[in-house]
Design an enzyme around this catalytic site. Structure first.
Site, PDB file in Angstrom:
ATOM      1  N   SER A  47       0.729  -1.309  -0.120  1.00 19.96           N
ATOM      2  CA  SER A  47       0.026   0.041   0.190  1.00 19.96           C
ATOM      3  C   SER A  47       0.715   1.283  -0.113  1.00 19.96           C
ATOM      4  CB  SER A  47      -0.890   0.113   1.394  1.00 19.96           C
ATOM      5  OG  SER A  47      -0.296   0.018   2.260  1.00 19.96           O
ATOM      6  N   HIS A  48       2.017   1.214   0.191  1.00 17.65           N
ATOM      7  CA  HIS A  48       2.970   2.361   0.167  1.00 17.65           C
ATOM      8  C   HIS A  48       4.248   2.130  -0.658  1.00 17.65           C
ATOM      9  CE1 HIS A  48       0.271   3.340   3.399  1.00 17.65           C
ATOM     10  NE2 HIS A  48       0.516   4.562   3.164  1.00 17.65           N
ATOM     11  N   GLU A 188      -5.025   0.396   1.957  1.00 20.68           N
ATOM     12  CA  GLU A 188      -5.408  -1.239   1.880  1.00 20.68           C
ATOM     13  C   GLU A 188      -6.969  -1.052   1.178  1.00 20.68           C
ATOM     14  OE1 GLU A 188      -4.452  -4.334   2.775  1.00 20.68           O
ATOM     15  OE2 GLU A 188      -2.208  -3.276   3.056  1.00 20.68           O
TER      16      GLU A 188
HETATM   17  P1  NDP Z   1      -0.103  -3.082   9.452  1.00 17.67           P
HETATM   18  O1  NDP Z   1      -1.631  -3.669  10.198  1.00 17.67           O
HETATM   19  O2  NDP Z   1      -0.136  -3.953   8.045  1.00 17.67           O
HETATM   20  O3  NDP Z   1       0.902  -3.585  10.438  1.00 17.67           O
HETATM   21  C1  NDP Z   1       0.937  -2.982  11.538  1.00 17.67           C
HETATM   22  C2  NDP Z   1       2.188  -3.486  12.372  1.00 17.67           C
HETATM   23  O4  NDP Z   1       1.950  -4.568  12.917  1.00 17.67           O
HETATM   24  C3  NDP Z   1       3.462  -3.453  11.260  1.00 17.67           C
HETATM   25  O5  NDP Z   1       4.577  -3.285  12.013  1.00 17.67           O
HETATM   26  C4  NDP Z   1       3.377  -5.228  11.464  1.00 17.67           C
HETATM   27  O6  NDP Z   1       4.747  -5.811  11.005  1.00 17.67           O
HETATM   28  C5  NDP Z   1       2.975  -5.523  12.860  1.00 17.67           C
HETATM   29  N1  NDP Z   1       2.317  -6.856  12.667  1.00 17.67           N
HETATM   30  C6  NDP Z   1       1.358  -7.182  11.953  1.00 17.67           C
HETATM   31  N2  NDP Z   1       0.775  -8.500  12.126  1.00 17.67           N
HETATM   32  C7  NDP Z   1       1.581  -8.858  13.339  1.00 17.67           C
HETATM   33  C8  NDP Z   1       1.926  -9.981  13.980  1.00 17.67           C
HETATM   34  N3  NDP Z   1       1.036 -11.044  13.895  1.00 17.67           N
HETATM   35  N4  NDP Z   1       2.802 -10.089  15.221  1.00 17.67           N
HETATM   36  C9  NDP Z   1       3.509  -9.014  15.353  1.00 17.67           C
HETATM   37  N5  NDP Z   1       3.424  -7.904  14.686  1.00 17.67           N
HETATM   38  C10 NDP Z   1       2.535  -7.791  13.563  1.00 17.67           C
HETATM   39  O7  NDP Z   1      -0.287  -1.643   9.276  1.00 17.67           O
HETATM   40  P2  NDP Z   1      -1.415  -0.584   8.486  1.00 17.67           P
HETATM   41  O8  NDP Z   1      -2.274  -1.245   7.652  1.00 17.67           O
HETATM   42  O9  NDP Z   1      -2.083  -0.114   9.783  1.00 17.67           O
HETATM   43  O10 NDP Z   1      -0.506   0.492   7.958  1.00 17.67           O
HETATM   44  C11 NDP Z   1       0.273   0.271   6.887  1.00 17.67           C
HETATM   45  C12 NDP Z   1       1.268   1.250   6.511  1.00 17.67           C
HETATM   46  O11 NDP Z   1       0.526   2.494   6.196  1.00 17.67           O
HETATM   47  C13 NDP Z   1       2.108   1.931   7.893  1.00 17.67           C
HETATM   48  O12 NDP Z   1       3.481   1.858   7.231  1.00 17.67           O
HETATM   49  C14 NDP Z   1       1.683   3.509   8.042  1.00 17.67           C
HETATM   50  O13 NDP Z   1       2.680   4.121   8.309  1.00 17.67           O
HETATM   51  C15 NDP Z   1       1.070   3.802   6.604  1.00 17.67           C
HETATM   52  N6  NDP Z   1       0.405   4.870   6.698  1.00 17.67           N
HETATM   53  C16 NDP Z   1       0.924   5.905   6.419  1.00 17.67           C
HETATM   54  C17 NDP Z   1       0.093   7.097   6.402  1.00 17.67           C
HETATM   55  C18 NDP Z   1       0.363   8.381   6.027  1.00 17.67           C
HETATM   56  O14 NDP Z   1      -0.425   9.270   6.122  1.00 17.67           O
HETATM   57  N7  NDP Z   1       1.507   8.851   5.575  1.00 17.67           N
HETATM   58  C19 NDP Z   1      -1.536   6.888   6.789  1.00 17.67           C
HETATM   59  C20 NDP Z   1      -1.841   5.837   7.317  1.00 17.67           C
HETATM   60  C21 NDP Z   1      -0.787   4.690   7.158  1.00 17.67           C
HETATM   61  P3  NDP Z   1       4.785  -6.112   9.471  1.00 17.67           P
HETATM   62  O15 NDP Z   1       5.131  -5.077   8.836  1.00 17.67           O
HETATM   63  O16 NDP Z   1       6.316  -7.128   9.846  1.00 17.67           O
HETATM   64  O17 NDP Z   1       3.884  -7.176   8.979  1.00 17.67           O
HETATM   65  O1  PYC Z   2      -2.763   4.673   3.543  1.00 12.42           O
HETATM   66  O2  PYC Z   2      -4.187   5.611   4.818  1.00 12.42           O
HETATM   67  C1  PYC Z   2      -3.088   5.827   4.102  1.00 12.42           C
HETATM   68  C2  PYC Z   2      -2.510   7.006   3.722  1.00 12.42           C
HETATM   69  C3  PYC Z   2      -2.974   8.138   4.023  1.00 12.42           C
HETATM   70  C4  PYC Z   2      -1.693   8.880   3.537  1.00 12.42           C
HETATM   71  C5  PYC Z   2      -0.924   8.042   3.057  1.00 12.42           C
HETATM   72  N1  PYC Z   2      -1.293   6.885   3.387  1.00 12.42           N
END
Ligand code: NDP
Ligand code: PYC
Length: 345
Positions: A47-48, A188
């Site tokens: 997703s990124h 996502e």
């Molecule tokens: P995920 O739910 O995919 O993952 C969350 C964290 O939990 C990760 O560090 C992941 O590690 C870990 N994890 C997942 N499953 C397990 C498990 N079974 N046991 C232990 N740890 C676990 O993340 P999100 O979907 O919430 O977010 C995805 C990305 O989106 C993030 O990188 C976030 O920074 C980005 N984002 C950016 C935004 C922006 O404005 N720039 C806005 C919103 C999100 P692993 O990766 O190893 O699975």
């Molecule tokens: O995945 O929620 C997201 C997001 C918002 C801005 C960048 N990533």
């Protein structure tokens, strides 16, 4: 039959940088943006990764991000370091500020990097992992644009407000977690829509506030915070600390700035806090990193996996075998490289 094409990490990074430069982004910014996008794809954070390129360029075409600015860092010696992204992407501002931040942490034991006026599109683990590799503990957070309802509400108010933490380890990859405070990142949901899949229950409500599993309806409605009232409170804290407190947009203002459309990526600020564990534990006769190690080993001893383990495994595979991209992804890179912004709707 669909066959994938494999690129080395370096090849993908060069292609992404060329695309941004082709679209008018200066070489410093294009390089920083290409590094963070390639790192996302390399670590299988789809997703990124490559998926984000179109979004970044759509904002550029809409005139809502500055392609040719060089971020500046305000002079000073204190623990607060301010970087002005000048309306450009956030990654170049972080890259310009990182060595100053590390210097301030070494001087004060802790420091805050305030990034103002940036277009933030990336995964936050990139920065906290980077700082943890320099022996620092780090926290990063930012608002986004109002697409998530508070717990108990039904209307968008918060962003997906990500939060990341990094901790240094001896001889191991840093301990890093990074998540959106929504049930899932918006990226996502966009990927579910693109792939024609239904969302799991509980991720979102539609524009009328009714629960939905239709990704298109979810994008029109509101996403839900993770962990009910707990995620909602963390999202609130991020609005306050990384929005109000740093004198920048909160998520509702970021959405307004984009003309109310969440099809464009948001512009706001970001906050990175960094700590030197050796300074904070000074005089206690203990090694915080070794103490941390015992904790992390106890987690793994129970059969649990550490956050980022999946990512680090994906990275090892990408370093060994390269990054496999689908025909659609390769076609996108080809079109953007030859047509630039004309390839963006
Ligand atoms: P995920 O739910 O995919 O993952 C969350 C964290 O939990 C990760 O560090 C992941 O590690 C870990 N994890 C997942 N499953 C397990 C498990 N079974 N046991 C232990 N740890 C676990 O993340 P999100 O979907 O919430 O977010 C995805 C990305 O989106 C993030 O990188 C976030 O920074 C980005 N984002 C950016 C935004 C922006 O404005 N720039 C806005 C919103 C999100 P692993 O990766 O190893 O699975
Ligand atoms: O995945 O929620 C997201 C997001 C918002 C801005 C960048 N990533």
């Amino acid at each position: 039959m669909t066959t994938s094409t494999t690129l080395t990490i370096g090849e993908l990074e060069s292609r992404v940088a060329r695309i941004f430069e082709r679209c008018g982004v200066n070489a410093i910014a294009a390089g920083a943006v290409a590094r963070v996008i390639t790192a996302g794809e390399r670590d299988n954070c789809k997703s990124h990764g490559v998926y984000r390129i179109e979004g970044c360029l759509r904002v550029l075409k809409a005139g809502k991000v500055e392609p040719d600015v060089v971020p500046s860092v305000a002079e000073g010696e204190g623990p607060v370091l301010r970087a002005d992204a000048k309306g450009g992407y956030a990654s170049p501002a972080y890259e310009v500020a990182r060595s100053y931040l590390i210097e301030r942490v070494k001087t004060h034991g802790l420091a805050a990097l305030v990034i103002n006026d940036c277009l933030h599109f990336s995964a936050l683990w990139y920065e906290v992992e980077d700082l943890a590799r320099d022996g620092l503990a780090a926290i990063s957070m930012c608002p986004s644009y109002a697409v998530m309802a508070p717990f108990g509400g039904k209307r968008p108010l918060f962003g997906t407000n990500p939060f990341a933490f990094g901790w240094p380890r001896k001889g191991e990859h840093p301990y890093v977690f990074d998540f959106a405070t929504s049930v899932a990142a918006r990226g996502e949901i966009e990927i579910y829509r693109r792939e024609g899949r239904s969302l799991p229950e509980g991720w979102a409500v539609d524009a009328e506030g009714n629960p939905t599993t239709d990704p298109a309806a979810a994008l029109e409605g509101a996403m839900m915070p993770f962990g009910g009232h707990k995620g909602s409170a963390i999202a609130t804290m991020i609005e306050l600390l990384a929005g109000a407190m740093i004198g920048d947009f909160m998520s509702s203002e970021a959405l307004e700035f984009m003309g109310g459309s969440s099809t464009l990526l948001p512009r706001h600020g970001a906050l990175v806090l960094a700590f030197d564990p050796a300074v904070l534990a000074k005089g206690r006769g203990r090694d915080p990193v070794e103490d941390g190690e015992r904790l992390l080993e106890s987690i793994v001893d129970q059969g649990a996996r550490l956050p980022s383990q999946r990512r680090y495994e994906a990275r090892r595979a990408a370093e060994r075998d390269g990054i496999a991209l689908s025909p659609q992804e390769i076609d996108l890179l080809d079109r953007l490289e030859t047509m630039g912004l004309d390839a963006i709707d």
